[in-house]
Design an enzyme around this catalytic site. Structure first.
Site, PDB file in Angstrom:
ATOM      1  N   THR A  57       0.559  -1.358   0.021  1.00 16.60           N
ATOM      2  CA  THR A  57       0.024   0.621   0.020  1.00 16.60           C
ATOM      3  C   THR A  57       1.134   1.322  -0.170  1.00 16.60           C
ATOM      4  OG1 THR A  57      -1.635  -0.460   1.100  1.00 16.60           O
ATOM      5  CG2 THR A  57      -1.868   1.055   1.090  1.00 16.60           C
ATOM      6  N   ARG A  85     -14.353  -8.747  -1.533  1.00 17.92           N
ATOM      7  CA  ARG A  85     -13.294  -8.076  -0.570  1.00 17.92           C
ATOM      8  C   ARG A  85     -13.957  -6.500  -0.296  1.00 17.92           C
ATOM      9  NH1 ARG A  85      -8.079  -5.810   0.284  1.00 17.92           N
ATOM     10  NH2 ARG A  85      -7.717  -7.251   2.806  1.00 17.92           N
ATOM     11  N   VAL A  86     -13.830  -6.422   0.543  1.00 17.45           N
ATOM     12  CA  VAL A  86     -13.495  -5.388   1.548  1.00 17.45           C
ATOM     13  C   VAL A  86     -12.429  -5.149   2.126  1.00 17.45           C
ATOM     14  CG1 VAL A  86     -14.133  -2.936   2.218  1.00 17.45           C
ATOM     15  CG2 VAL A  86     -16.115  -4.152   1.187  1.00 17.45           C
ATOM     16  N   GLY A  87     -11.108  -3.746   2.193  1.00 18.17           N
ATOM     17  CA  GLY A  87      -9.957  -4.129   3.173  1.00 18.17           C
ATOM     18  C   GLY A  87     -10.149  -3.181   4.111  1.00 18.17           C
ATOM     19  N   ASP A  88      -9.046  -2.908   4.733  1.00 16.70           N
ATOM     20  CA  ASP A  88      -9.280  -1.752   5.578  1.00 16.70           C
ATOM     21  C   ASP A  88      -9.006  -0.498   5.112  1.00 16.70           C
ATOM     22  OD1 ASP A  88      -6.430  -2.746   4.419  1.00 16.70           O
ATOM     23  OD2 ASP A  88      -5.478  -1.534   6.507  1.00 16.70           O
ATOM     24  N   THR A 107      -0.858  -0.297   6.364  1.00 15.34           N
ATOM     25  CA  THR A 107      -0.402  -1.043   5.302  1.00 15.34           C
ATOM     26  C   THR A 107      -0.796  -2.575   5.737  1.00 15.34           C
ATOM     27  OG1 THR A 107       0.355  -1.644   3.586  1.00 15.34           O
ATOM     28  CG2 THR A 107       1.647  -0.830   5.550  1.00 15.34           C
ATOM     29  N   GLY A 110      -5.733  -6.097   5.563  1.00 20.78           N
ATOM     30  CA  GLY A 110      -6.234  -5.489   6.254  1.00 20.78           C
ATOM     31  C   GLY A 110      -7.779  -5.964   6.871  1.00 20.78           C
TER      32      GLY A 110
HETATM   33  N1  ASP Z   1      -4.482  -3.208   3.824  1.00 19.37           N
HETATM   34  C1  ASP Z   1      -4.146  -3.166   2.565  1.00 19.37           C
HETATM   35  C2  ASP Z   1      -5.402  -4.949   2.192  1.00 19.37           C
HETATM   36  O1  ASP Z   1      -5.623  -5.036   3.054  1.00 19.37           O
HETATM   37  C3  ASP Z   1      -3.420  -4.484   1.462  1.00 19.37           C
HETATM   38  C4  ASP Z   1      -2.379  -3.876   1.461  1.00 19.37           C
HETATM   39  O2  ASP Z   1      -1.043  -2.791   2.419  1.00 19.37           O
HETATM   40  O3  ASP Z   1      -1.453  -3.353   0.375  1.00 19.37           O
HETATM   41  O4  ASP Z   1      -6.089  -4.081   1.312  1.00 19.37           O
END
Ligand code: ASP
Length: 187
Positions: A57, A85-88, A107, A110
Site C-alpha cells: 500500500t 472483498r473490502v479491505g481496511d 498497510t 487489512g
Molecule cells: N491493507 C491493504 C488491504 O488489506 C493491503 C495493503 O496494505 O497493501 O487491502
C-alpha cells in the site's frame, strides 16, 4: 474522495450511487483498468492471482502550517482476494484516519487491521490513554500481531511528531518534521 468531501455532506459513497455521483460531476473514468494499473516489476498478472495474500500500500500523513491533519491511503488490496472483498484501506477509521489530533495510515493484511481497530485506534490511544504517538502506533501493531496479522502504520500528531511501527519484514518509509530530520528507510 475530494469531490465527496467538497460536494456532499457525507464521508463515503459506494456502489452504483458512487458511480452515478462521478458521472454527475464529470469525474474521470478509467476505461481499461487492466492497462491503467501496473503490476509489480517481475510479477505477471497470472502470478498475482495465484500468489498468497501479499500486499503493498502507499500511505501518507501530513500536518500543515495551520495545524490541519490529513491522511490518505491507496492500495490494490491483497493478491488472491475474493471479488467483493473490502479491505481496511477504503474503510475510514480502519486503513486511514485523520482528526484534529492524529493522522494515521495503515498497510498490511487489512482483515487484521479492521479487527484491531486500525488507524483510528492510534488516535484513540493518544486521546484516551494519553499515549505518545510512537507508543500508540506500536500498540496497534502489537494488537495486529496478537491477532495473527502483519503490516505497519505511519502517523503524525498535531505537535508534528512522526511515528512508524510495523511487524512485517520491512516498511519503506520516509518523513520529516519540526523535530525530525528528513529521512527514508526500509528496515
Ligand atoms: N491493507 C491493504 C488491504 O488489506 C493491503 C495493503 O496494505 O497493501 O487491502
Amino acid at each position: 474522495a475530494r469531490a465527496v468531501m467538497d460536494l456532499t455532506p457525507h464521508v463515503m459513497l459506494a456502489g452504483r450511487g458512487a458511480e452515478n455521483f462521478c458521472y454527475k460531476h464529470q469525474l474521470e473514468f478509467i476505461d481499461n483498468p487492466e492497462s491503467y494499473y501496473v503490476v509489480p516489476v517481475g510479477v505477471s498478472p497470472e502470478e498475482m492471482t495465484q500468489a498468497e495474500l501479499g500486499h503493498g500500500t502507499v500511505g501518507a500523513v501530513a500536518l500543515d502550517a495551520e495545524g490541519r491533519i490529513a491522511a490518505a491511503t491507496s492500495t490494490g488490496g491483497v493478491f488472491g482476494k475474493l471479488e467483493g472483498r473490502v479491505g481496511d484501506t477504503p474503510l475510514i477509521g480502519s486503513g486511514t484516519w485523520a482528526d484534529e489530533f492524529v493522522g494515521a495510515s495503515c498497510t498490511g493484511l487489512g482483515e487484521y487491521f479492521i479487527l484491531a481497530g486500525g488507524a483510528q485506534d492510534v488516535a484513540s490511544r493518544v486521546r484516551y490513554q494519553g499515549a505518545d504517538l510512537q507508543t500508540a502506533a506500536a500498540g496497534l501493531i502489537k494488537d495486529v500481531a496478537r491477532l495473527g496479522g502483519d503490516g505497519g502504520v505511519i502517523a503524525v500528531s498535531r505537535e508534528g511528531e512522526v511515528a512508524f511501527a510495523w511487524n512485517s519484514d520491512g516498511m519503506k518509509r520516509a518523513g520529516f518534521g519540526p523535530n525530525q530530520k528528513i529521512f527514508s528507510a526500509t528496515f
